[in-house]
Design an enzyme around this catalytic site. Structure first.
Site, PDB file in Angstrom:
ATOM      1  N   GLY A  46      45.122  44.292  75.603  1.00 57.82           N
ATOM      2  CA  GLY A  46      45.789  43.749  77.195  1.00 57.82           C
ATOM      3  C   GLY A  46      46.727  43.041  77.299  1.00 57.82           C
ATOM      4  CB  CYS A  47      46.725  39.269  76.557  1.00 58.81           C
ATOM      5  SG  CYS A  47      45.319  38.972  77.492  1.00 58.81           S
ATOM      6  CB  THR A  48      49.557  42.391  72.951  1.00 55.49           C
ATOM      7  OG1 THR A  48      48.608  41.392  72.058  1.00 55.49           O
ATOM      8  CG2 THR A  48      50.764  42.935  72.249  1.00 55.49           C
ATOM      9  CB  ALA A  51      52.956  39.207  76.446  1.00 47.34           C
TER      10      ALA A  51
END
Length: 157
Positions: A46-48, A51
């Site tokens: 999710g964070c990738t 970003a």
């Protein structure tokens, strides 16, 4: 649970190391509009996605006058690998002690698969040129959030 920020509040200042070990302060951006987003962990799916969404829309945000800063509890080494692997060109700052994350109200109780625990609450803020919170969104989704942010800010495409 930490207290949440609202539009009109003074943005809590910070100085944190970026992925290259350079100190970055919010006051460095005074006079500019800044999108500050908090995410739980570099290199997770999710964070990738989030970003990379910021990366892919960075020129559009910059052209509209918005700078972008990402903050997580990751170490400088982990952030450096994340930035390199994903070709991220905006500052990624590490807050392993979570003091800045908590000051912005982005640390608290979360629920996942029926379990309750403390963690980083995925959150996004717009700080105006005078250092005040213009917008505050908590519990945002990793996918689709940047597109919603661009719509909400009325950034021209």
């Amino acid at each position: 649970m930490t207290e949440r920020l609202s539009p009109g509040d003074a943005a809590p200042d910070f100085t944190l190391p970026d992925s290259e070990g350079k100190e970055v302060s919010l006051r460095d951006f005074r006079g500019e509009s800044v999108v500050v987003y908090f995410y739980p962990a570099a290199s997770t799916p999710g964070c990738t996605k989030q970003a990379c969404d910021f990366r892919d829309n960075l020129a559009e945000l910059n052209d509209a006058g918005y700078r972008v800063i990402g903050i997580s509890p990751d170490t400088q080494a982990k952030l450096a690998k994340f930035a390199s692997n994903e070709n991220l060109t905006f500052p990624l700052l590490g807050d392993p002690e979570k003091t800045v994350i908590a000051a912005w109200g982005a640390y608290g109780e979360k629920k996942n698969y029926g379990k309750t625990y403390l963690g980083v609450i995925r959150s996004t803020f717009v700080v105006d040129p005078e250092g005040k919170i213009a917008n505050a969104w908590y519990n945002v989704r990793a996918t689709g959030h940047v597109a919603k942010l661009i719509r909400d800010l009325r950034v021209a495409s």
